[in-house]
Design a protein around this motif. Sequence first.
Motif, PDB file in Angstrom:
ATOM      1  N   PHE A  50       0.832  -1.174  -0.009  1.00  0.00           N
ATOM      2  CA  PHE A  50       0.168  -0.025  -0.121  1.00  0.00           C
ATOM      3  C   PHE A  50       1.057   1.132   0.133  1.00  0.00           C
ATOM      4  CE2 PHE A  50      -2.288  -3.381   2.182  1.00  0.00           C
ATOM      5  CZ  PHE A  50      -3.493  -3.331   1.460  1.00  0.00           C
ATOM      6  N   GLU A  51       0.217   2.523  -0.329  1.00  0.00           N
ATOM      7  CA  GLU A  51       0.943   3.723  -0.117  1.00  0.00           C
ATOM      8  C   GLU A  51       0.213   4.654   0.375  1.00  0.00           C
ATOM      9  OE1 GLU A  51       3.221   6.314  -3.813  1.00  0.00           O
ATOM     10  OE2 GLU A  51       0.554   6.563  -3.832  1.00  0.00           O
TER      11      GLU A  51
ATOM     12  N   VAL B 159       5.331   8.641  10.458  1.00  0.00           N
ATOM     13  CA  VAL B 159       4.628   7.434  10.537  1.00  0.00           C
ATOM     14  C   VAL B 159       5.601   6.275  11.441  1.00  0.00           C
ATOM     15  CG1 VAL B 159       3.837   5.607   8.966  1.00  0.00           C
ATOM     16  CG2 VAL B 159       3.784   8.171   8.163  1.00  0.00           C
ATOM     17  N   TYR B 160       4.714   5.508  12.166  1.00  0.00           N
ATOM     18  CA  TYR B 160       5.451   4.663  13.071  1.00  0.00           C
ATOM     19  C   TYR B 160       4.786   3.118  12.963  1.00  0.00           C
ATOM     20  CZ  TYR B 160       7.986   8.487  15.148  1.00  0.00           C
ATOM     21  OH  TYR B 160       8.661   9.589  15.666  1.00  0.00           O
TER      22      TYR B 160
ATOM     23  N   ILE C 103      10.306   5.338   7.020  1.00  0.00           N
ATOM     24  CA  ILE C 103      10.649   6.488   6.269  1.00  0.00           C
ATOM     25  C   ILE C 103       9.900   6.719   5.112  1.00  0.00           C
ATOM     26  CG2 ILE C 103      12.878   7.450   5.507  1.00  0.00           C
ATOM     27  CD1 ILE C 103      13.046   7.005   8.300  1.00  0.00           C
ATOM     28  N   ASP C 104       9.846   7.952   5.017  1.00  0.00           N
ATOM     29  CA  ASP C 104       9.125   8.083   3.645  1.00  0.00           C
ATOM     30  C   ASP C 104       9.570   7.389   2.353  1.00  0.00           C
ATOM     31  OD1 ASP C 104      10.894  10.042   2.544  1.00  0.00           O
ATOM     32  OD2 ASP C 104       9.659  11.528   2.653  1.00  0.00           O
ATOM     33  N   ALA C 105       9.110   7.585   1.078  1.00  0.00           N
ATOM     34  CA  ALA C 105       9.438   6.774  -0.091  1.00  0.00           C
ATOM     35  C   ALA C 105      10.653   7.413  -0.606  1.00  0.00           C
ATOM     36  CB  ALA C 105       8.397   7.057  -1.117  1.00  0.00           C
TER      37      ALA C 105
ATOM     38  N   PHE D 284       5.000  10.640   0.722  1.00  0.00           N
ATOM     39  CA  PHE D 284       4.478   9.169   0.253  1.00  0.00           C
ATOM     40  C   PHE D 284       5.134   8.200   1.107  1.00  0.00           C
ATOM     41  CE2 PHE D 284       4.298  11.980  -3.295  1.00  0.00           C
ATOM     42  CZ  PHE D 284       2.853  11.669  -3.850  1.00  0.00           C
ATOM     43  N   TYR D 285       4.530   7.021   1.372  1.00  0.00           N
ATOM     44  CA  TYR D 285       5.108   6.067   2.352  1.00  0.00           C
ATOM     45  C   TYR D 285       4.548   4.833   1.873  1.00  0.00           C
ATOM     46  CZ  TYR D 285       5.824  10.024   5.725  1.00  0.00           C
ATOM     47  OH  TYR D 285       6.136  10.927   6.463  1.00  0.00           O
ATOM     48  N   ASN D 286       5.508   4.111   1.500  1.00  0.00           N
ATOM     49  CA  ASN D 286       5.152   2.588   1.211  1.00  0.00           C
ATOM     50  C   ASN D 286       5.064   1.668   2.365  1.00  0.00           C
ATOM     51  OD1 ASN D 286       5.232   3.128  -1.544  1.00  0.00           O
ATOM     52  ND2 ASN D 286       7.593   2.830  -1.674  1.00  0.00           N
ATOM     53  N   LEU D 287       4.226   0.761   2.469  1.00  0.00           N
ATOM     54  CA  LEU D 287       3.489   0.135   3.603  1.00  0.00           C
ATOM     55  C   LEU D 287       3.125  -1.235   3.375  1.00  0.00           C
ATOM     56  CD1 LEU D 287       1.473   2.956   5.346  1.00  0.00           C
ATOM     57  CD2 LEU D 287       3.693   2.225   6.172  1.00  0.00           C
TER      58      LEU D 287
END
Length: 382
Positions: free
Chosen positions: A211-212, A244-245, A253-255, A293-296
């Motif tokens: 997910f993003e 984000v944690y 860490i962000d993208a 943006f964060y990849n999760l």
Amino acid sequence: MKALLVILLCSICNKQIVAQLNSTPANTTYDIAQMISVKAKQKNLGAIHTESNIMRPTAGKGGYFLRYEKGWVYYNPRLNQAFAIWGETMKKYQAANYEMGWLGFPTTDPKNTPNRTGTYQHFDGGSIYYSPTTGYHSIGGAFKDYWSKKGWENSAELGFPTTDEVEIFIDGYTRYQQFEKGTLFFAPNKPVLYSNNPNAVTPPKDNSNQFELTFTPMSISGKENGALEIVDYIDLYGWMDIRVYQGNGTEVIDADGKSFSLFNIDKSRYLNEETSSRGKLSFVENNNQYKRFYNLSQTQINDNAYIRITYWLNDHDETSADDYLKLQNNNGSWRYNNGNHPYKEIKLKEIIRNNNILNINDHLTDGSDYVNIKYKLQIKNL
């Protein structure tokens, strides 16, 4: 003696009619009262209950209801029809907050299922089904649509529902409902997922597990006490931080491989530029520079990953001490960036629960001056 008996019977008869209708043919409620009376007689609901001798308006606009000894009759204003409801179905309806809940007004009387032993009753927003082996359960929305296409209780894949909807947060899925022969799972922006396990509580695995998370600033506005409500009158400096944690506290860490404050306005830098441009708050609005943006993974979301927003914002005051604008409705304070600062936390599950988009308006104030910062959080499948 016979004449006296006739007079007494007519008196009782007239009293019951007046008690139930309490109106005249000229009133708009007269026809509704007639519908309710006819329906009660059709369904053998008995005499009017002692709790009220006239029909009453429902909390839902335009509706009416009247209780009888063996059940209730509701008037549906959308259909301009009256429907009976009784017994355990009424208890389920009550638990769903009557017509004000997600079921809405009834749209049918209780009926027998056509091919298997059971009953059902439809409502504006869903249905209540019963069978001797499964009991009474409500169903609506995407689950009801899927079930109806498979043949309702006659479906070889499902049969009667054995539970109501149950809330979960697993692999992006937010609800499930079990049936005699299988289980359905719901996720926003995905088709209903079927499992042939009637006791399943977790969805079958699929490959859609990346997910993003996107943070998008939308607008920023403010007002100084006694000033017009325009942002130029706020002489703002300070910072806003987004982190984000994972559920265990490890930072994501962000993208771009970065972890830093979203913006930071230095006090001296801002004030030096004040005479030529006071509209410094516009740096956020619709500016892609401030998107994050964060990849999760699905595992991170399942394990209660969260976003933490922290502020330290001040309004410069030329005649007295600067005004510290504190975040309202915060979740606590933490020692961070050389100070103890209030923060807001948003669990990623909360975004998913809200159909993968959450619009937030943070309000910061010293009691008179204030700043509002609006932003959007969105989760998408990669």
